[in-house]
Structure formats: structure tokens, C-alpha cells
Scaffold this motif. Structure first.
Motif, short mmCIF file in Angstrom:
data_model
loop_
_atom_site.label_atom_id
_atom_site.label_comp_id
_atom_site.label_asym_id
_atom_site.label_seq_id
_atom_site.Cartn_x
_atom_site.Cartn_y
_atom_site.Cartn_z
N UNK A 27 0.82 -1.21 0.00
CA UNK A 27 0.00 0.00 0.00
C UNK A 27 0.86 1.27 0.00
N UNK A 28 2.16 1.12 -0.11
CA UNK A 28 3.06 2.27 -0.20
C UNK A 28 3.35 2.66 -1.63
N UNK A 29 2.57 2.13 -2.56
CA UNK A 29 2.80 2.36 -3.98
C UNK A 29 1.47 2.57 -4.68
N UNK A 30 1.41 3.59 -5.53
CA UNK A 30 0.21 3.81 -6.35
C UNK A 30 0.65 4.17 -7.76
N UNK A 31 0.04 3.54 -8.74
CA UNK A 31 0.37 3.76 -10.13
C UNK A 31 -0.87 4.26 -10.86
N UNK A 90 -7.86 11.75 -37.89
CA UNK A 90 -7.45 13.13 -38.08
C UNK A 90 -6.08 13.43 -37.45
N UNK A 91 -5.36 12.37 -37.09
CA UNK A 91 -4.06 12.50 -36.41
C UNK A 91 -4.14 13.26 -35.09
N UNK A 92 -5.21 13.05 -34.36
CA UNK A 92 -5.40 13.62 -33.03
C UNK A 92 -5.33 12.49 -32.00
N UNK A 93 -4.64 12.75 -30.89
CA UNK A 93 -4.57 11.75 -29.82
C UNK A 93 -5.82 11.84 -28.97
N UNK A 94 -6.53 10.72 -28.86
CA UNK A 94 -7.78 10.64 -28.12
C UNK A 94 -7.56 9.78 -26.87
N UNK A 95 -7.92 10.29 -25.68
CA UNK A 95 -7.77 9.48 -24.45
C UNK A 95 -8.65 8.24 -24.49
N UNK A 96 -8.10 7.15 -23.97
CA UNK A 96 -8.80 5.87 -23.90
C UNK A 96 -8.79 5.41 -22.45
N UNK A 97 -9.91 4.92 -21.97
CA UNK A 97 -9.99 4.42 -20.60
C UNK A 97 -9.30 3.06 -20.51
N UNK A 98 -8.41 2.95 -19.56
CA UNK A 98 -7.70 1.69 -19.33
C UNK A 98 -8.43 0.85 -18.28
N UNK A 99 -8.29 -0.43 -18.40
CA UNK A 99 -8.80 -1.35 -17.40
C UNK A 99 -8.00 -1.18 -16.11
N UNK A 100 -8.66 -1.25 -14.95
CA UNK A 100 -7.92 -1.14 -13.68
C UNK A 100 -6.85 -2.22 -13.52
N UNK A 101 -7.00 -3.32 -14.24
CA UNK A 101 -6.00 -4.39 -14.14
C UNK A 101 -4.64 -3.96 -14.70
N UNK A 102 -4.62 -2.96 -15.58
CA UNK A 102 -3.36 -2.50 -16.14
C UNK A 102 -2.50 -1.88 -15.03
N UNK A 103 -3.08 -0.98 -14.25
CA UNK A 103 -2.31 -0.36 -13.17
C UNK A 103 -1.95 -1.39 -12.09
N UNK A 104 -2.84 -2.32 -11.84
CA UNK A 104 -2.56 -3.38 -10.87
C UNK A 104 -1.39 -4.23 -11.34
N UNK A 105 -1.35 -4.54 -12.63
CA UNK A 105 -0.25 -5.34 -13.18
C UNK A 105 1.08 -4.60 -13.07
#
Length: 171
Positions: free
Chosen positions: A123-127, A137-152
Motif C-alpha cells: 500500500x506504499x505504492x500507487x500507479x 485526423x491524427x489527433x490523440x484521443x484518451x482511452x480508458x484503461x482497465x484497472x487491471x493495467x495499473x494493478x499489473x
């Protein structure tokens, strides 16, 4: 006029330059050997950066770090493939720049690691992680990541931190 004033000031101080009345005479010329070094410093036992033995043990040998040294090193090792934007070892924050994999040039990732404790604890680490995809159109669009990505990512950092601690204790 200014030169005369400076000369008079120096002349008035000259009589005090040869003596040091604030230093205890019992310590003059004393040579410190192992075990004979005084521990009473103006900054206390830990010195200027508070690196006392107990704090170093808690921080995993962190010396001057404000966070756990194993988590810090493990975070840098785990994210070494990504370019760093910022790394603050005293505040415990690592921010990467956007990383685009050569295999998928239409998506990019960014990671921020917060080390919240001087102890090696899960619990001393958060990502936090961010992903963007390139649209037509060559624009960067935010995408929602699965919570498992940060957990991994957190689990990979914690596993590396444990490896570093075991390796150090084996020395």
C-alpha cells in the motif's frame, strides 16, 4: 573613503583572528579514530538529510531518499523502457513521458508512480496509467484503461522490489 573603512574594520577584527574561544580546548588537536568520532553535530544524529541508521533500515538502505529505496529502484527498473519526464526521489514521484511501441504506432502510454511510504509495503505504492489512440485526423484521443493495467504495473514493481531486497540481504 570606502577602502579606509574596510582597512579599519579588518584591523579591528585582526586581534580575534588568531584565537577561537568558542571551541573547547580539550578537543584542540584531537585526532578522531574509529569509535571516537563525536556524534553531537549541529544537524543531529541523522546529519543534514536525516539518514540515521534506523531510517536507512526502514527505507531499505535509502541513504538520502525520502522514500523506500527498493520501491524507487524497482519503479525505475520496471519503467526503464519508457522515457522519463520527471523523477523526484524526495517526493516519491516518477512521471514518464508518452511511450509509443514500435509494434503499435497508433497508441501511446504514460505512467505516473507515487511511492507513499518509506517502508516496503504494497500500500506504499500507487500507479496511474494513461493511454491515447491516434484517430483518423491524427489527433490523440484518451482511452480508458482497465484497472487491471495499473494493478499489473504495481505488481511488477513490487515483485522487482522484493527481488532487490532479497539480493541485498544475501550480500
Amino acid at each position: 573613503m570606502g577602502g579606509c573603512l574596510l582597512a579599519l574594520t579588518l584591523a579591528a577584527c585582526e586581534s580575534d583572528l588568531g584565537t577561537d574561544s568558542t571551541f573547547p580546548t580539550s578537543r584542540r588537536g584531537e585526532v578522531y579514530q574509529t569509535g571516537n568520532v563525536p556524534t553531537d553535530t549541529i544537524f543531529g544524529e541523522g546529519g543534514l538529510f536525516g539518514s540515521s541508521k534506523s531510517l536507512q533500515d526502514d527505507a531499505g538502505g535509502g541513504g538520502g531518499l525520502g522514500v523506500n529505496a527498493y520501491l524507487w529502484r524497482a519503479s525505475l527498473d520496471t519503467l526503464s523502457f519508457m522515457p522519463l519526464s520527471s523523477a523526484d526521489p524526495f517526493g516519491g514521484v516518477i512521471i514518464t513521458d508518452w511511450y509509443t511501441s514500435p509494434d503499435s504506432p497508433n497508441e501511446r502510454f504514460k505512467v505516473t508512480v507515487y511511492i507513499l511510504d518509506r517502508r516496503l509495503r504494497a500500500d506504499g505504492l500507487r500507479v496511474t496509467a494513461f493511454k491515447q489512440n491516434l484517430d483518423v485526423n491524427n489527433q490523440w484521443i484518451p482511452v480508458t484503461l482497465s484497472p487491471s493495467v495499473t494493478t499489473d504495473v504495481e505488481n511488477a514493481i513490487l515483485a522487482r522490489a522484493r527481488e532487490l531486497r532479497v539480493a541485498r540481504e544475501g550480500e
